[in-house]
Design a protein around this motif. Structure first.
Motif, PDB file in Angstrom:
ATOM      1  N   SER A   7      11.046  -9.457   0.706  1.00  0.00           N
ATOM      2  CA  SER A   7      10.358  -9.531  -0.578  1.00  0.00           C
ATOM      3  C   SER A   7      11.297 -10.085  -1.640  1.00  0.00           C
TER       4      SER A   7
ATOM      5  N   ALA B 279       6.125  -4.402  -4.539  1.00  0.00           N
ATOM      6  CA  ALA B 279       5.891  -4.414  -3.094  1.00  0.00           C
ATOM      7  C   ALA B 279       7.180  -4.651  -2.329  1.00  0.00           C
TER       8      ALA B 279
ATOM      9  N   THR C 179       4.334  -6.898   2.825  1.00  0.00           N
ATOM     10  CA  THR C 179       2.900  -6.772   2.997  1.00  0.00           C
ATOM     11  C   THR C 179       2.584  -5.415   3.627  1.00  0.00           C
ATOM     12  N   ARG C 180       1.326  -5.000   3.545  1.00  0.00           N
ATOM     13  CA  ARG C 180       0.940  -3.728   4.157  1.00  0.00           C
ATOM     14  C   ARG C 180       1.228  -3.738   5.654  1.00  0.00           C
ATOM     15  N   GLU C 181       0.936  -4.844   6.293  1.00  0.00           N
ATOM     16  CA  GLU C 181       1.195  -4.948   7.740  1.00  0.00           C
ATOM     17  C   GLU C 181       2.692  -4.818   8.032  1.00  0.00           C
ATOM     18  N   GLN C 182       3.532  -5.467   7.220  1.00  0.00           N
ATOM     19  CA  GLN C 182       4.983  -5.371   7.426  1.00  0.00           C
ATOM     20  C   GLN C 182       5.473  -3.938   7.235  1.00  0.00           C
TER      21      GLN C 182
ATOM     22  N   ARG D 102      -4.853  -1.643  -2.410  1.00  0.00           N
ATOM     23  CA  ARG D 102      -3.856  -2.713  -2.528  1.00  0.00           C
ATOM     24  C   ARG D 102      -2.420  -2.221  -2.461  1.00  0.00           C
TER      25      ARG D 102
END
Length: 478
Positions: A65, A399, A402-405, A451
């Protein structure tokens, strides 16, 4: 309630960050009162190994990030201040002993842990070293002096980073105390209860005794307990990332033959924690660290199981003869961990009220840089470092990926925890456990907010208290 003489600034907190800010403000001409118990209960600094490392701390998730990369840049810049900081503190304190205790850092990848976490972070460390053109060399761990692990935990490869040293955290805090007093600052042996605000500006700090310290500015740098001082400022606090404690255990031991390594020896960062590390101190004393367990509240005492795990890792992975070392002391620290994983630096939403906390594992290392940055803000000069503006305390969640990460990272680290504890399971179980964990953590984050997703540490450590604090914070920014 009695009222004491007004000062320009009251700094709440006497760990490395609070003490450094107080000293820097004092030598810039501010009238400074610093508040905190001399024993520094719950503070992370006193229990820290005080490695001055930015590259040794790099992880795969840090590089995923923009905010993580800004944090790495912050660490990189902070490291450059330490030689001058050492000289400044010697001059101001009257104590000319050097803070430095270690010559460079060895980062070792051994057979403990897991490929996604340990090997992944080792690759990330080397990638960051190359990106910043930082001097380093690949080394053969078999040729290192002092290192003598159990053969089942032998190191496979290593990197030597000559620019990453360590300091004695106890000596650092003592010199900061002396330097502040000699510069005309005042130290108050007390615990702060709350910040006092009149209208839209801060007026001072109320102590547990009921006394009031009035001031034009209040800087809160009280680590994991910082936000409790804002309990009566509901509108402000609900828009600041809530914090939990990264409780950790370290130990000081005296080696049997009094031999020590001359450098820091560490592994890459591991499951939800800094890697296993040892740092030489004076007179045959070796620092061993450290664990990291997310706790809703700071802890004062070590859990027996955590100490047992730390010492077992040190004996197996560093030197088998540490089993004969004398255990001199057990130290407990509480790292301040914000809900999005990034520091809280700057104005706290009320005129004259400032926060300098949430630095997680990097506070002591960053303290000279943060002292300069916060002093410039109080002087009205603006940001000392523009890239720190995204870490302003009143902010929407940042963040870490990502949410998946984040879900993937949480699963990888939970699995790595099993390998670190030497679990022995049949071969078909790990993939089944991974699938179950992935479904479970995905459900956890999806129920929190559509989110916003907290960092992996908080996903794995989710309790009702942490859940409710996150929900309240997310609602404030929805």
């Amino acid at each position: 309630m009695s009222e004491r003489q007004q000062q320009d600034v009251v700094v709440v907190g006497n760990g490395a960050i609070g003490a450094s800010i107080a000293f820097e403000l004092c030598r810039r001409g501010f009238g400074v009162t610093r508040v905190g118990r001399p024993s520094r209960p719950y503070a992370a600094s006193y229990a820290a190994g005080a490695m001055l490392g930015c590259f040794g701390e790099v992880t795969t998730s840090l590089l995923e990030s923009d905010h993580g990369r800004a944090k790495l840049d912050m660490d990189y810049r902070a490291r450059r201040y330490w030689e001058q900081w050492d000289r400044d503190l010697s001059e101001s304190s009257g104590d000319d002993s050097s803070l430095f205790t270690a010559d460079g850092t060895f980062v070792l990848l051994n057979t403990v842990g897991s490929a996604p976490v340990d090997s992944g972070n080792m690759h990330a460390v080397e990638a960051a070293l190359k990106e910043y053109d930082e001097p380093y060399e690949a080394i053969d761990p078999e040729e290192m002096d002092w290192l003598a692990p159990n053969d089942l935990a032998r190191s496979l490869k290593g990197l030597y980073i000559p620019g990453e040293h360590a300091v004695d955290s106890h000596r650092l805090l003592a010199k900061l105390d002396q330097a502040l007093i000699r510069r005309g600052g005042r130290i108050v042996d007390a615990e702060a209860r709350r910040v006092r605000v009149t209208g839209d500006r801060v007026t001072g700090v109320e102590l547990e005794s009921g006394d009031l310290l009035t001031a034009e500015h209040v800087v809160i740098a009280a680590g994991a307990k910082s936000l409790t001082l804002l309990d009566e400022l509901d509108d402000v606090r609900r828009r600041i990332p809530p914090m939990v404690s990264g409780y950790g255990v370290s130990a000081l031991v005296e080696t049997e033959d009094r031999r020590l390594p001359s450098s820091v020896i560490r592994t890459p960062n591991r499951a939800f924690a800094c890697g296993l590390h040892c740092v030489p101190r004076a007179d045959g004393v070796l620092y061993l660290g450290a664990t990291n367990i997310i706790s809703p509240q700071p802890r004062q005492f070590a859990a027996v199981g955590d100490l047992q795990f730390l010492l077992g890792c040190a004996v197996d992975q560093l030197h088998t003869n540490l089993a004969e070392a004398a255990l001199l002391s057990v130290q407990v620290g509480n790292r301040p961990v914000p809900a999005d994983g990034f520091p809280l630096l700057g104005s706290a939403g009320v005129e004259g009220l400032w926060l300098a906390t949430g630095t997680y594992r990097d506070g002591l290392h960053q303290s000279p840089l943060l002292a300069r940055h916060m002093a410039s803000l109080l002087e009205g000069k603006g940001e000392e470092y523009d890239f720190l503006s995204s870490f302003a305390p009143v902010r929407a969640p940042l963040a870490t990926g990502t949410r998946e990460q984040i879900v993937r990272t949480t699963v990888d680290h939970m699995m790595a925890t099993g390998y670190e504890h030497k679990w022995n399971v049949v071969s078909e179980w790990p993939p089944r456990i991974e699938r179950h964990l992935r479904r479970s953590y995905t459900t956890v984050v999806e129920e929190l907010h559509p989110r916003f997703t907290p960092p992996a540490e908080l996903v794995a450590a989710m309790t009702d208290g942490i859940h409710d604090a996150l929900v309240g914070y997310y609602q404030a920014w929805s």
